[in-house]
Design a protein around this motif. Structure first.
Motif, PDB file in Angstrom:
ATOM      1  N   ASP A  69       0.840  -1.200   0.000  1.00 42.28           N
ATOM      2  CA  ASP A  69       0.000   0.000   0.000  1.00 42.28           C
ATOM      3  C   ASP A  69       0.870   1.243   0.000  1.00 42.28           C
ATOM      4  OD1 ASP A  69      -2.377  -1.317  -0.029  1.00 42.28           O
ATOM      5  OD2 ASP A  69      -2.803  -1.090   2.097  1.00 42.28           O
TER       6      ASP A  69
ATOM      7  N   CYS B 140     -14.863  -8.057   3.801  1.00 41.17           N
ATOM      8  CA  CYS B 140     -14.377  -6.676   3.865  1.00 41.17           C
ATOM      9  C   CYS B 140     -15.285  -5.786   3.019  1.00 41.17           C
ATOM     10  CB  CYS B 140     -12.946  -6.582   3.349  1.00 41.17           C
ATOM     11  SG  CYS B 140     -11.775  -7.608   4.246  1.00 41.17           S
TER      12      CYS B 140
ATOM     13  N   HIS C 154     -11.692   4.538   3.679  1.00 41.57           N
ATOM     14  CA  HIS C 154     -10.568   3.904   4.386  1.00 41.57           C
ATOM     15  C   HIS C 154     -10.382   4.492   5.789  1.00 41.57           C
ATOM     16  CE1 HIS C 154      -8.926   1.549   0.995  1.00 41.57           C
ATOM     17  NE2 HIS C 154      -9.323   2.553   0.241  1.00 41.57           N
TER      18      HIS C 154
ATOM     19  N   GLN D 243      -8.195   7.800   5.880  1.00 42.43           N
ATOM     20  CA  GLN D 243      -6.935   7.696   5.152  1.00 42.43           C
ATOM     21  C   GLN D 243      -7.037   8.242   3.728  1.00 42.43           C
ATOM     22  OE1 GLN D 243      -5.673   3.576   5.571  1.00 42.43           O
ATOM     23  NE2 GLN D 243      -4.793   3.992   7.578  1.00 42.43           N
TER      24      GLN D 243
ATOM     25  N   ALA E 167      -4.757  -3.370   2.306  1.00 43.95           N
ATOM     26  CA  ALA E 167      -5.311  -3.457   3.655  1.00 43.95           C
ATOM     27  C   ALA E 167      -6.785  -3.845   3.662  1.00 43.95           C
ATOM     28  CB  ALA E 167      -5.140  -2.112   4.363  1.00 43.95           C
ATOM     29  N   HIS E 168      -7.453  -3.778   2.492  1.00 45.63           N
ATOM     30  CA  HIS E 168      -8.886  -4.089   2.402  1.00 45.63           C
ATOM     31  C   HIS E 168      -9.696  -3.255   3.393  1.00 45.63           C
ATOM     32  CE1 HIS E 168      -8.745  -8.215   0.166  1.00 45.63           C
ATOM     33  NE2 HIS E 168      -8.020  -7.274  -0.424  1.00 45.63           N
ATOM     34  N   SER E 169      -9.330  -1.994   3.522  1.00 44.85           N
ATOM     35  CA  SER E 169      -9.954  -1.122   4.526  1.00 44.85           C
ATOM     36  C   SER E 169     -10.920  -0.110   3.909  1.00 44.85           C
ATOM     37  CB  SER E 169      -8.858  -0.373   5.298  1.00 44.85           C
ATOM     38  OG  SER E 169      -8.056   0.419   4.418  1.00 44.85           O
ATOM     39  N   TRP E 170     -11.436  -0.390   2.702  1.00 43.19           N
ATOM     40  CA  TRP E 170     -12.285   0.589   2.014  1.00 43.19           C
ATOM     41  C   TRP E 170     -13.430   1.093   2.903  1.00 43.19           C
ATOM     42  CZ3 TRP E 170     -10.982  -4.122  -0.412  1.00 43.19           C
ATOM     43  CH2 TRP E 170     -10.097  -4.015  -1.505  1.00 43.19           C
ATOM     44  N   GLY E 171     -14.190   0.148   3.468  1.00 44.74           N
ATOM     45  CA  GLY E 171     -15.387   0.513   4.212  1.00 44.74           C
ATOM     46  C   GLY E 171     -16.542   0.785   3.268  1.00 44.74           C
TER      47      GLY E 171
ATOM     48  N   VAL F  18      -9.616   4.141   9.377  1.00 47.13           N
ATOM     49  CA  VAL F  18      -8.927   3.176  10.233  1.00 47.13           C
ATOM     50  C   VAL F  18      -8.592   3.858  11.556  1.00 47.13           C
ATOM     51  CG1 VAL F  18      -6.918   1.680  10.486  1.00 47.13           C
ATOM     52  CG2 VAL F  18      -7.970   1.968   8.231  1.00 47.13           C
ATOM     53  N   ASN F  19      -9.076   3.296  12.654  1.00 50.00           N
ATOM     54  CA  ASN F  19      -8.867   3.889  13.987  1.00 50.00           C
ATOM     55  C   ASN F  19      -9.302   5.351  14.015  1.00 50.00           C
ATOM     56  OD1 ASN F  19      -7.739   1.466  14.989  1.00 50.00           O
ATOM     57  ND2 ASN F  19      -5.708   2.041  14.216  1.00 50.00           N
TER      58      ASN F  19
ATOM     59  N   GLU G 284     -16.851  -2.810   0.845  1.00 55.74           N
ATOM     60  CA  GLU G 284     -16.372  -1.749  -0.049  1.00 55.74           C
ATOM     61  C   GLU G 284     -17.562  -1.297  -0.880  1.00 55.74           C
ATOM     62  OE1 GLU G 284     -15.581  -1.846  -3.679  1.00 55.74           O
ATOM     63  OE2 GLU G 284     -16.837  -3.627  -3.714  1.00 55.74           O
TER      64      GLU G 284
END
Length: 477
Positions: free
Chosen positions: A75, A148, A115, A122, A106-110, A117-118, A150
């Protein structure tokens, strides 16, 4: 007033597959019209012919080996300075629509594609004030299978279409065989991977097709911008990246159209090759259609004359040439990309066959048009004077690389080192430069030998040594 910037950035569009610049039966009327009122660079290269590295190079303004992403498993660190952030800090509204490929590992799209995160957005860290990031094609399948969320698969799930999509994509694999490229190039493997050989239409309505999902979202973003402030929008279409998953309507439009068959390949399967090329052409036509939609929207909201429109791609596509598929290799079909600019500050010049550019030139040019400072470590050239019709500077060189290979061209001659066909194609991205890299290689005369078949490494020593020395300087940076 500083111009708006609209960039269409589809994935895996070959530099020679445009209606206005080829003898192919393509339907790209909107891009062709863009070329007529702007400039098309005849030899534009990507800094790296692979999605994540190319897009990281582009975002950071740095060449391969200096940008933070070396392969598709990495990434782009969200706190890395980007030209997107520079535009945003300089007063631009900055938006992403579709698959940026900057944070896909990270597959953190949401669900919203931001993205988060915490508690940290991002996508905003990268510089995007508006829009969303979504998965591409096989990445969307993988993300859903792994739970995940997206944006694209969330839409399919909401509409009750996700099971259709997953069932279809189960039969569009890129292949798991780990055979070396030489087995493909020498014809020991003939059948294309299922991602290409499966030309059956995808069982989805047109508005649920991935490119149309991204295309429609981008149109809404344009309409939602504050008209009192300049804006930048990059539209990252997932197509024409494999698989060949066009809708039934898209496929029907290309029934019986005949294309030239792949070069340097036993085309005993000519009927399949025609269908693969028809599907690829259908995806190109669909992206071109969205350009037409955006132009009409800009005309409707009275912003067309103040918007710089850019069309490019992250890398090319072998499409069966040399019996190879996808990208990653240093041949022209893989490293050459389309690059067209039109709008304020651009003198109509049409397609200029010998005009050189690299995708790294665009961040510099965008910041220049936005009247913002360009960082001293950006490696591209400002194209502004060329766009105004001035002569390009002499001695321009282009470079590209991936893993352990590097390539350089002066527009006519092309030298490459570190490339081997004795490994699995997907593993090219994990190679590294060694002291032996520069001892042997390939040298082609692109003017006389556009298919890159005759190696001049020994017979054109003067040219070889000149380009080799320049490439060594580039690598040593």
């Amino acid at each position: 007033m500083r111009p708006n910037i609209l960039m269409l950035f589809p994935d895996q569009w070959r530099g020679d597959w445009l209606g206005a610049i080829s003898n192919l039966p393509l339907r790209t009327p909107n891009i062709d019209a863009l070329i007529a009122r702007g400039v098309s660079f005849g030899r534009a290269w990507t800094p790296s012919p692979l999605c994540a590295p190319a897009r990281s190079c582009f975002a950071t303004g740095k060449g391969y080996g200096r940008a933070p992403v070396a392969n598709n498993l990495m990434d782009n660190p969200p706190d890395t300075p980007t030209f997107y952030a520079r535009l945003r800090h300089g007063g631009y509204q900055v938006a992403n629509a579709g698959k940026s490929d900057l944070l896909k590992g990270a597959h953190s799209w949401g669900i919203d594609g931001r993205h988060v995160v915490n508690g940290v957005d991002q996508l905003a860290q990268l510089g995007f004030s508006h829009g969303f990031d979504s998965a591409g094609k096989k990445a969307a399948e993988k993300a859903y299978a792994e739970g995940c969320p997206e944006p694209y698969t969330e839409m399919l799930k909401h509409r009750g279409l996700i099971d259709r999509f997953m069932a279809d994509y189960a039969h569009r694999s890129v292949g798991k065989e780990k055979t070396p490229m030489a087995d493909w190039i020498e014809g020991r493997i003939q059948r294309p991977p299922d991602a290409y050989a499966n030309v059956a239409p995808v069982d989805l309505p047109g508005d649920a097709y991935n490119d149309n999902f991204v295309g429609a979202a981008a149109d809404r973003i344009i309409r939602d911008f504050d008209p009192a402030k300049p804006w930048f929008l990059i539209v990252n279409f997932p197509g024409p990246h494999e698989p060949m998953d066009v809708t039934a309507d898209m496929a029907t439009r290309w029934k019986d159209v005949e294309f030239p068959l792949p070069h340097l390949r036993d085309n005993a399967d000519a009927a399949l090759q025609q269908d693969i090329r028809r599907r690829y052409a259908a995806m190109l036509e669909n992206v071109d259609r969205w350009l037409g939609v955006y132009i009409e929207t800009l005309r409707e909201i009275r912003q067309l004359d103040e918007t710089l429109i850019v069309f490019a791609s992250d890398h090319g596509e072998m499409l069966g040439d040399r019996n190879l598929w996808k990208k990653q290799v240093p041949y022209e079909a893989s490293v050459r990309v389309p690059l067209v600019l039109a709008g304020p500050g651009v003198k109509p010049q049409g397609h200029v066959p010998g005009l050189l550019a690299n995708l790294l030139d665009l961040p510099v040019t965008f910041l220049s048009h936005a009247e913002l400072a360009v960082p001293g470590d950006y490696e591209g050239c400002d194209l502004t004077r060329i766009l105004k019709g001035e002569r390009p500077p002499e001695g321009r060189l282009l470079t590209s690389g991936l893993g352990g290979w590097r390539a350089i061209t002066d527009g006519r001659y092309k030298l490459l080192v570190g490339f081997t066909t004795e490994i699995f194609q997907e593993n090219l991205q994990f190679g590294s430069l060694t002291p032996e890299t520069f001892e042997t290689g390939l040298l082609f005369d692109l003017e006389k030998d556009p298919l890159e078949t005759e190696n001049l490494w020994e017979s054109a020593a003067e040219v070889r040594d000149r380009l080799l020395a320049q490439l060594q300087i580039e690598v040593d940076r």
